[in-house]
Write an enzyme that holds these catalytic residues in place. Sequence first.
Site, PDB file in Angstrom:
ATOM      1  N   TYR A 208      68.122  63.783  45.251  1.00  0.00           N
ATOM      2  CA  TYR A 208      67.233  63.428  46.354  1.00  0.00           C
ATOM      3  C   TYR A 208      66.065  62.527  45.963  1.00  0.00           C
ATOM      4  O   TYR A 208      65.350  62.795  44.994  1.00  0.00           O
ATOM      5  CB  TYR A 208      66.658  64.695  46.998  1.00  0.00           C
ATOM      6  N   GLY A 209      65.853  61.500  46.760  1.00  0.00           N
ATOM      7  CA  GLY A 209      64.621  60.700  46.745  1.00  0.00           C
ATOM      8  C   GLY A 209      64.094  60.382  45.360  1.00  0.00           C
ATOM      9  O   GLY A 209      64.841  59.977  44.463  1.00  0.00           O
ATOM     10  N   GLY A 210      62.794  60.578  45.216  1.00  0.00           N
ATOM     11  CA  GLY A 210      62.102  60.212  43.993  1.00  0.00           C
ATOM     12  C   GLY A 210      62.640  60.900  42.743  1.00  0.00           C
ATOM     13  O   GLY A 210      62.385  60.445  41.630  1.00  0.00           O
ATOM     14  N   SER A 259      51.530  61.176  49.269  1.00  0.00           N
ATOM     15  CA  SER A 259      52.830  61.214  49.936  1.00  0.00           C
ATOM     16  C   SER A 259      52.709  61.801  51.348  1.00  0.00           C
ATOM     17  O   SER A 259      52.014  62.804  51.550  1.00  0.00           O
ATOM     18  CB  SER A 259      53.792  62.063  49.118  1.00  0.00           C
ATOM     19  N   CYS A 261      51.158  60.677  53.928  1.00  0.00           N
ATOM     20  CA  CYS A 261      49.808  60.591  54.498  1.00  0.00           C
ATOM     21  C   CYS A 261      49.551  59.254  55.179  1.00  0.00           C
ATOM     22  O   CYS A 261      48.394  58.867  55.379  1.00  0.00           O
ATOM     23  CB  CYS A 261      48.758  60.861  53.438  1.00  0.00           C
ATOM     24  N   ARG A 375      64.317  61.511  55.605  1.00  0.00           N
ATOM     25  CA  ARG A 375      63.926  60.130  55.286  1.00  0.00           C
ATOM     26  C   ARG A 375      64.912  59.123  55.847  1.00  0.00           C
ATOM     27  O   ARG A 375      66.085  59.425  56.055  1.00  0.00           O
ATOM     28  CB  ARG A 375      63.888  59.967  53.759  1.00  0.00           C
ATOM     29  N   ASN A 502      44.022  52.448  63.961  1.00  0.00           N
ATOM     30  CA  ASN A 502      43.427  52.313  62.619  1.00  0.00           C
ATOM     31  C   ASN A 502      43.007  50.869  62.341  1.00  0.00           C
ATOM     32  O   ASN A 502      42.199  50.614  61.444  1.00  0.00           O
ATOM     33  CB  ASN A 502      44.396  52.812  61.546  1.00  0.00           C
TER      34      ASN A 502
END
Length: 595
Positions: A208-210, A259, A261, A375, A502
């Site tokens: 998974y992912g990272g 992460s 955020c 994701r 923002n």
Amino acid sequence: MATAPHTLASLSEISKSVAEWVAGVRELTQPDKVHWCDGSPGEFQRLRDELLAKGELRELNQKTFPGCYLYRSDPTDVARVEHLTYVCTQSKEDAGPNNNWMDPLEARARMSALFRGGMTGRTLYVVPYCMGPLDSRYARCGVEITDSAYVVLNMAIMTRMGRAALERIAMEGTFVRGLHSVGDLDPARRFIMHFPEELSIQSIGSGYGGNALLGKKCHALRIASWQARDEGWLAEHMLIVGLQNPRGETHYVAAAFPSACGKTNLAMLIPPDSLPGWKVFTVGDDIAWLQPGADGRLWAINPECGYFGVVPGTNARTNRNADQTIRRDTIFTNVGLTADNEPWWEGRGEGEPAIDWRGRPFDAGNGPAAHPNSRFTVSAARNPAFARAADDPRGVPVSALIFGGRRRELAPLVYEARNWQHGVLVGASVASETTAAAAGQVGVVRRDPMAMKPFAGYNYGDYWAHWLRVGARLKHPPRVFHVNWFRQSAGGKFLWPGFGENLRVLAWILDRCSGRVGAIDAPIGHMPHPGDLNTSGLDVSAEALAELTAVPVGPWRKEAEDLRAYLQQFGARLPGAMLAQVDELSRRLAAAPAH
Ligand code: GTP
Ligand code: SPV
Ligand code: MN
């Protein structure tokens, strides 16, 4: 006369050092087959079709989501595992208190035992990749060996993968060696090991992912931050975005948030109707490599060329660019399904879940339909706001660096550091509520300096010293800011609307950078004068605004002391300038009237 037929060298013949390494790994892991990846569209389709045939990948509704697929990872393997991630340097001090450490000899022995014979019955894929534009001198290459075709598909989207990368490696002679196997997916045999002194990574037990896409956090942050320290640049967990104001001037800013955020969202921001004339261009959404330029400015490249983004919360209202980007040619991981075989996630704002991320009929009693860390993997070029500058080998000049976190309390909407040195302290003071991006408890505030706690590949004390050195070399350093989109009322509601709005804060930041506005000299830094932050047409009460921009002196004095205690754990490695900056902050807070 006919030209001689141009025969392509076979991939395994392009780089002798890669071929020798592959041969050694093959000996150790005993795969049935070896596949060298060329990065072609045909190869992508073949691997995708193989995964579809095996049922590891599922086709989504091709009418409404053409080219989109669903992958379900093992339910015990859904996020980065920071407690199983190690930096293995000769000296423990070099990894620092911010990293798990293991002696490199011991780590190698343990990993070899886990890898031995582990690819029997599987295919070993050789994945050459380049982080950054292939023609950029700021780019760096690596090779990931993996036994997961899903990882190959993701690497093909996220990086410049294939033959051209291998050719660059053959020319340069150096590359980061990443060895990955899903192993048996048992969390008891899951480790993500980094050997920065040898530019190598070994990862086993997760797909998974990272943990598994080694170009991303393992290479582009942990190993690259180490290389960057030696070579005089910075590898950071930052988005890069271009902002064109109504006067037609474009400025680039880079922002580090922990992460989950808001980096992807800020990088793809849609200007609200109330701010006409602004345009936003995404250069990167997760990682920035920053280099001092000959002109004394800081220049940034995005080492990636795809997004591995958080799905929940994405919709046309929060992030129309992302919403459009992921309607085709996207791999979804761990989302739910509607009855029409469309992907579904919390906050999609359309449709109903029928099946959850584990493939069970949806039942609210089982929790959310999409995993909170589900994701999307998609090419950056699909983003309607994609900046062509993302492919520019020179990178983009950075006007402002922005730090931020997810803070219910304390941190105001925005403030500016007084100078670079103070900016390094502001970055080091980032703290944030933990999120689903990493395994473990969610919602507890932890210190996450520069949003790099899980990713700095060496001792934070040395890292801040390096930041100070880089700044000292810049004739025109970017200004440094801190933002917080996540302040909440006592009742638990966000005080600030966030997302597109923002841009109002970014507009003030850019006005500061071009010297167009003054600021209040507050104890913690420079803050906007009431009239300078454009709030016209915004549905935020005067009380909420007052709270968003307040600096309560009592809690801030406590914060300064907490920060000092945190920094002191880095002992002799902590630069004196950092303590001097905390002293200055404490002095200003002591002098401020406490009301
Ligand atoms: P990583 O990919 O894990 O590094 O995360 P990221 O920093 O790119 O975070 P992302 O932009 O994906 O946002 C994570 C979550 O925060 C999503 O659920 C968003 O909807 C939410 N979010 C993003 N920006 C804002 C904002 O301005 N306000 C609020 N309230 N939520 C936001
Ligand atoms: C993060 O956790 O910061 C991510 C997702 O960007 S992962 O690639 O899994 O690290
Ligand atoms: Mn990230």
